[in-house]
Structures are given as structure tokens and as C-alpha cells.
Design an enzyme around this catalytic site. Structure first.
Site, PDB file in Angstrom:
ATOM      1  N   LYS A   9      37.550  61.718  71.204  1.00 43.84           N
ATOM      2  CA  LYS A   9      38.565  62.117  70.208  1.00 43.84           C
ATOM      3  C   LYS A   9      37.960  63.074  69.187  1.00 43.84           C
ATOM      4  O   LYS A   9      36.738  63.087  68.949  1.00 43.84           O
ATOM      5  CB  LYS A   9      39.154  60.899  69.482  1.00 43.84           C
ATOM      6  CG  LYS A   9      38.156  60.030  68.682  1.00 43.84           C
ATOM      7  CD  LYS A   9      37.845  60.469  67.278  1.00 43.84           C
ATOM      8  CE  LYS A   9      36.872  59.518  66.562  1.00 43.84           C
ATOM      9  NZ  LYS A   9      36.175  60.105  65.441  1.00 43.84           N
ATOM     10  N   ASP A 132      37.896  52.301  65.454  1.00 38.58           N
ATOM     11  CA  ASP A 132      38.488  53.404  66.230  1.00 38.58           C
ATOM     12  C   ASP A 132      39.080  52.938  67.555  1.00 38.58           C
ATOM     13  O   ASP A 132      39.754  53.726  68.229  1.00 38.58           O
ATOM     14  CB  ASP A 132      37.414  54.466  66.553  1.00 38.58           C
ATOM     15  CG  ASP A 132      37.126  55.371  65.362  1.00 38.58           C
ATOM     16  OD1 ASP A 132      37.857  55.283  64.354  1.00 38.58           O
ATOM     17  OD2 ASP A 132      36.160  56.156  65.449  1.00 38.58           O
TER      18      ASP A 132
HETATM   19  O1  C5P Z   1      34.578  49.493  62.771  1.00 37.50           O
HETATM   20  P1  C5P Z   1      33.248  50.129  63.067  1.00 37.50           P
HETATM   21  O2  C5P Z   1      32.267  49.144  63.642  1.00 37.50           O
HETATM   22  O3  C5P Z   1      33.359  51.354  63.885  1.00 37.50           O
HETATM   23  O4  C5P Z   1      32.685  50.598  61.668  1.00 37.50           O
HETATM   24  C1  C5P Z   1      31.327  50.900  61.458  1.00 37.50           C
HETATM   25  C2  C5P Z   1      31.059  50.933  59.975  1.00 37.50           C
HETATM   26  O5  C5P Z   1      31.727  52.041  59.370  1.00 37.50           O
HETATM   27  C3  C5P Z   1      31.585  49.728  59.222  1.00 37.50           C
HETATM   28  O6  C5P Z   1      30.645  48.693  59.214  1.00 37.50           O
HETATM   29  C4  C5P Z   1      31.848  50.280  57.839  1.00 37.50           C
HETATM   30  O7  C5P Z   1      30.639  50.327  57.115  1.00 37.50           O
HETATM   31  C5  C5P Z   1      32.264  51.707  58.112  1.00 37.50           C
HETATM   32  N1  C5P Z   1      33.729  51.879  58.147  1.00 37.50           N
HETATM   33  C6  C5P Z   1      34.446  51.819  56.961  1.00 37.50           C
HETATM   34  N2  C5P Z   1      35.808  51.981  56.986  1.00 37.50           N
HETATM   35  C7  C5P Z   1      36.452  52.220  58.139  1.00 37.50           C
HETATM   36  C8  C5P Z   1      35.742  52.299  59.346  1.00 37.50           C
HETATM   37  C9  C5P Z   1      34.375  52.127  59.311  1.00 37.50           C
HETATM   38  O8  C5P Z   1      33.880  51.608  55.881  1.00 37.50           O
HETATM   39  N3  C5P Z   1      37.778  52.375  58.129  1.00 37.50           N
END
Ligand code: C5P
Length: 285
Positions: A9, A132
Site C-alpha cells: 500500500k 494496518d
Molecule cells: O499496530 P502496529 O503494530 O503496526 O503499530 C506499531 C507501533 O506504531 C505501535 O506500537 C505504536 O507505537 C505506533 N502506532 C501508533 N498509532 C497508530 C499506529 C501505530 O502510535 N495508529
């Protein structure tokens, strides 16, 4: 065995609008799947196993493996499978590769194990796997809000070619979000305007990515890469996700291919086009 594609993406727009009590950030973003894709082949087996051609990615940490394990454990199933994962999407690049693999693994293992594989069944699992992942159960063009779990499908944008350019290092999403300052939050207006344009069937270029400043502060090499791409594609260059992949909106395939060729001596590059994955691979569309 059928091959499932897990598309990368781009964030055509990404605005961070605030921070949530759970530590995540609230986003307003437009995501778009493009033709660069990993492949998954899922075959029956007694246990759960994954074969992946990327060195240094431990099987149990692989999001595709974790997706299949979550589906199995949630349903209390005594089932297994072998996932063969062919990686084309660079890892930790801002292109959603791991998240797309996870969504594709949910769909493919559901099919193999004879489960419904509906949006209602898979969306809650996708949300647990990563911010995501829910988008990839929809794919195509979508408005993504909240932490990433609120996905609204939009009409497909007119076919657009992009050049993707990635410097030779990986980025931690958590680190980039951690470096973001509240002054860099916006109110989502640019993304909502782009949403309106897409709904009206207009072609779209780029909007803004409010993670850009934080990334460039942490990784000056990402800024150097941005400047190289911007010189070739002025006003049409931006960052995808938390980076470090930079992309530019191209006039056509030849423009994208030529851009990829010119930048390939310094960076990983790819010429890709916007696409909508088939409906059988995207149950929430
Ligand atoms: O959800 P994911 O594991 O991809 O997110 C990785 C990190 O990115 C999270 O631990 C957080 O620190 C940050 N994040 C965030 N807000 C989001 C998505 C991700 O702060 N909407």
C-alpha cells in the site's frame, strides 16, 4: 494450490490527528493498494509452519504466521498448514508488507480450513494483528481512521503509476510515532478534501504525510532520498506510512519506469500502478 497475492500500500495522505489513551495515535489516511505484491501459498499440514525467503525474519515473528495461529487459536481448531511466503515488498519500509501478508494469511487459511472467511469473522482478528491489517481486508482505495481499524472503501482512483524509492535501511514505526510532536498533528482537512475528490471521480496527486518531519529528523538519509526523488518529480513526491519509502506520482508507465531506472543506482526502486485486488481476496470490500 492457489496463490494468494498480498499487495503493498501507499498512503496517498496520512494525518495524525491526536493521541489516544491506549498510546496509539488517531489517524485520517487514504490508503491505496499497488501492484507490488508478496505471494502466499497455503497447503494442508499437521502443524503450523512458514517458509519465507527473507533471512533474519524469525518464523514465529512473521505476521503471516501469527495471523494463521490467531485464527486457529480463536476457533480452537486442531488444524495446521504450511505457508510459503515469497517476499517482494521490502520489510519495515512503510509499504504495509507484513500487514498485507497477515490479511492474506487470514483469508487463505480460512479458505483452506473451510471457515466462513467473512469480513465479520476476520476484521476483529485483523485489528488485533496490527493497525494496518484491517485495510488489507478491503484493499483498493480506502479512507482509514481511528488507529487504522475504521476502513471505508472509496471508489477506485483513475489508474495511476508511481515510482517507489527506498533507502537501504529499515524503520521502526513505533520510533517514528514516538518522535512526533503534538504541534505536528493536523485536523484531517487535507485528507477529507482528497476523499471528496476521489468520490467525485477526480484524479488525485498527493496530500501530506504528517510523519514526514519526525522521520527526517530521526533519519537524515531519508530526507536525502526524498530530495533526490523530489528533484526528478517536483511537487509530486511524498513519504509512505512511517517510511522510509518515498514515492512519486508519475504521468504514465514510461515516466515511472524511467524514474525507477534513474534512481536505481542509489536506491531500491520499483515502478508500480494503483490496483484493486480481486474480491475473493478482500472480504471487506
Ligand atoms: O499496530 P502496529 O503494530 O503496526 O503499530 C506499531 C507501533 O506504531 C505501535 O506500537 C505504536 O507505537 C505506533 N502506532 C501508533 N498509532 C497508530 C499506529 C501505530 O502510535 N495508529
Amino acid at each position: 494450490m492457489p496463490v494468494t497475492h498480498a499487495y503493498a500500500k501507499l498512503n496517498l495522505s496520512l494525518e495524525v490527528v491526536g493521541k489516544r489513551p491506549d498510546g496509539f495515535h488517531d489517524l485520517v489516511s487514504i490508503m491505496q493498494t499497488v501492484t507490488l505484491a508478496d505471494t502466499l501459498t497455503v497447503t494442508p499440514a499437521t502443524d503450523l509452519d512458514i517458509i519465507c525467503d527473507v533471512p533474519g525474519l524469525p518464523p514465529q515473528a512473521n505476521l503471516a504466521y501469527r495471523a494463521a495461529a490467531l485464527l486457529r487459536d480463536t476457533g480452537n481448531l486442531k488444524r495446521g498448514c504450511t505457508i510459503q511466503l515469497g517476499k517482494e515488498i521490502p520489510v519495515a519500509a512503510g509499504l504495509g508488507g507484513g500487514s498485507s501478508d497477515a490479511a492474506a494469511a487470514l483469508v487463505a487459511t480460512s479458505r483452506l480450513w473451510g471457515l466462513p472467511g467473512s469480513c465479520e469473522a476476520l476484521a476483529p482478528l485483523a485489528e488485533r494483528l496490527g493497525s494496518d491489517v484491517p485495510f488489507f481486508l478491503t484493499g483498493g482505495t480506502a479512507l482509514v481512521e481511528g488507529r487504522g481499524e475504521r476502513v471505508t472503501a472509496l471508489p477506485p482512483i483513475p489508474e495511476t503509476w508511481y515510482v517507489l524509492v527506498k533507502p537501504a535501511f529499515a524503520v521502526s514505526t513505533a520510533e517514528v510515532f514516538g518522535a512526533l510532536r503534538p504541534e505536528e498533528w493536523t485536523d484531517g482537512t487535507a485528507t477529507r478534501e482528497m476523499t471528496g475528490a476521489i468520490r467525485s471521480g477526480l484524479g488525485v496527486s498527493i496530500a501530506l504525510n504528517t510523519l514526514q518531519a519526525a522521520l527526517f529528523c530521526l533519519y537524515p538519509n531519508a530526507k536525502a532520498c526524498f530530495d533526490c526523488v523530489e528533484r526528478l518529480f517536483p511537487g509530486r513526491t511524498m513519504l509512505s506510512g512511517s517510511g522510509p519509502t518515498i514515492f512519486a506520482v508519475c504521468r504514465d508507465q514510461a515516466d515511472a519506469t524511467e524514474g525507477a531506472r534513474r534512481l536505481s543506482a542509489q536506491f531500491w526502486t520499483a515502478a508500480v500502478r494503483s490496483c484493486s485486488p480481486p474480491r475473493e481476496e478482500t472480504p471487506c470490500r
